[in-house]
Design a protein around this motif. Sequence first.
Motif, PDB file in Angstrom:
ATOM      1  N   ARG A   1      15.841  14.212 -44.603  1.00 31.60           N
ATOM      2  CA  ARG A   1      17.188  14.334 -44.011  1.00 31.60           C
ATOM      3  C   ARG A   1      17.955  15.486 -44.644  1.00 31.60           C
ATOM      4  O   ARG A   1      18.589  16.281 -43.952  1.00 31.60           O
ATOM      5  N   GLU A   2      17.859  15.584 -45.968  1.00 24.02           N
ATOM      6  CA  GLU A   2      18.570  16.679 -46.667  1.00 24.02           C
ATOM      7  C   GLU A   2      18.145  18.045 -46.157  1.00 24.02           C
ATOM      8  O   GLU A   2      18.927  18.978 -46.108  1.00 24.02           O
ATOM      9  N   ARG A   3      16.860  18.145 -45.833  1.00 24.63           N
ATOM     10  CA  ARG A   3      16.307  19.421 -45.366  1.00 24.63           C
ATOM     11  C   ARG A   3      16.509  19.608 -43.864  1.00 24.63           C
ATOM     12  O   ARG A   3      16.081  20.610 -43.293  1.00 24.63           O
ATOM     13  N   GLY A   4      17.060  18.571 -43.215  1.00 25.74           N
ATOM     14  CA  GLY A   4      17.281  18.637 -41.764  1.00 25.74           C
ATOM     15  C   GLY A   4      15.985  18.552 -40.958  1.00 25.74           C
ATOM     16  O   GLY A   4      15.913  19.033 -39.828  1.00 25.74           O
ATOM     17  N   ILE A   5      14.952  17.927 -41.541  1.00 27.80           N
ATOM     18  CA  ILE A   5      13.656  17.816 -40.840  1.00 27.80           C
ATOM     19  C   ILE A   5      13.827  16.892 -39.632  1.00 27.80           C
ATOM     20  O   ILE A   5      14.329  15.771 -39.780  1.00 27.80           O
ATOM     21  N   PRO A   6      13.406  17.327 -38.438  1.00 28.19           N
ATOM     22  CA  PRO A   6      13.547  16.465 -37.260  1.00 28.19           C
ATOM     23  C   PRO A   6      12.789  15.141 -37.433  1.00 28.19           C
ATOM     24  O   PRO A   6      11.726  15.108 -38.065  1.00 28.19           O
ATOM     25  N   ALA A   7      13.354  14.073 -36.838  1.00 27.64           N
ATOM     26  CA  ALA A   7      12.776  12.736 -37.029  1.00 27.64           C
ATOM     27  C   ALA A   7      11.321  12.673 -36.557  1.00 27.64           C
ATOM     28  O   ALA A   7      10.498  11.999 -37.174  1.00 27.64           O
TER      29      ALA A   7
END
Length: 299
Positions: free
Chosen positions: A93-99
């Motif tokens: 989440r911190e890295r903004g990785i898509p779910a």
Amino acid sequence: MLPDADELAEVLLDLAVPHEDINELVRMGRRVTDDPELLRFLEASVEELVRDMGEVGAAVDLPELDWASGALQRCFPVYVFVAALPHIRAHHRERGIPADVSRHTLADLGRHVALHRRRHGLPGVQAPHWLTHHFRGELYQLGRLQFERARHGERTGRMLASAGLEPAPGTPCLNLHIPDFLGPLSPAACDRSLALAGEFFARHYPEEKFRVALCHSWLLDPQLKRYLPEDSHVIRFQERFRVAREDTEPADTEPVRFVFGDPELPIETLPRRTSMERAVGDHLRAGGHWHIGHGWFPW
Ligand SMILES: CC(C)(COP(=O)(O)OP(=O)(O)OC[C@H]1O[C@@H](n2cnc3c(N)ncnc32)[C@H](O)[C@@H]1OP(=O)(O)O)[C@@H](O)C(=O)NCCC(=O)NCCS
């Protein structure tokens, strides 16, 4: 540390753990949560796994549960990875990785439970250490391929220097991996995967300047060209790479493991149903050896 029985079943399902193994894993999970000594061991394992989360190449030494029963010993890494989920999900989440990237990446746990069952006929985790990369933010599955953030060593550095690239040892590179059970390695699937990876790493790891993609795999052994047609997916895949170095060390168990599911199968009994099966077995039966191929291309 572990979700309760109902939730654990759902979590295992999300991690693509095979249906036939879920009941036993949930049952054994209760044993882990009811036993203070096992819980302490679980805690220590998770701590070791998630320490320096996101850092490339850290030595992770998951302790062996060598004092428990065979079944629990084989399956214990499942509980370690499940207990580590909040950590890796927060990191993603911190890295903004898509779910969906996060889900597909972590589902390699289920693939390695399936591989264990394929080889041994029992639940367990094949190659638990391999999965530490996924649960530490080092590796992502993007389409057909997996991409591991890595730093290349001196040998590769020298080779790249001779190709005019001049990256110092320790420069970021991406190691490509080809997961099992994911359909054909078609050129279109690989093109899509590489395009996804190009966007993904530029967006989520802009500070890491990857210069090269590397692949170390039995699939890159040039001897396969003698057996497989030019337009087979594996040969087309080989053609994407320049040779990084030639390995003369025999690695016969690699293709036997990946094609037949068990590196220890006797070569006389290997089936000959597909051209790859014939290639791998006939070559060994004729006294030949397979080697790991090392390939690269500029990123
Ligand atoms: C990589 C992989 C997807 C390639 O499969 P593919 O896309 O079908 O590859 P090709 O088109 O080159 O296959 C050529 C032939 O070999 C067969 N073949 C390829 N891989 C095979 C495998 N693992 N087991 C049995 N047969 C296989 C194909 O069915 C085809 O047979 P045919 O000519 O008799 O019809 C497949 O080998 C695989 O899943 N391997 C396991 C993962 C792996 O090895 N990863 C690398 C780890 S280092």
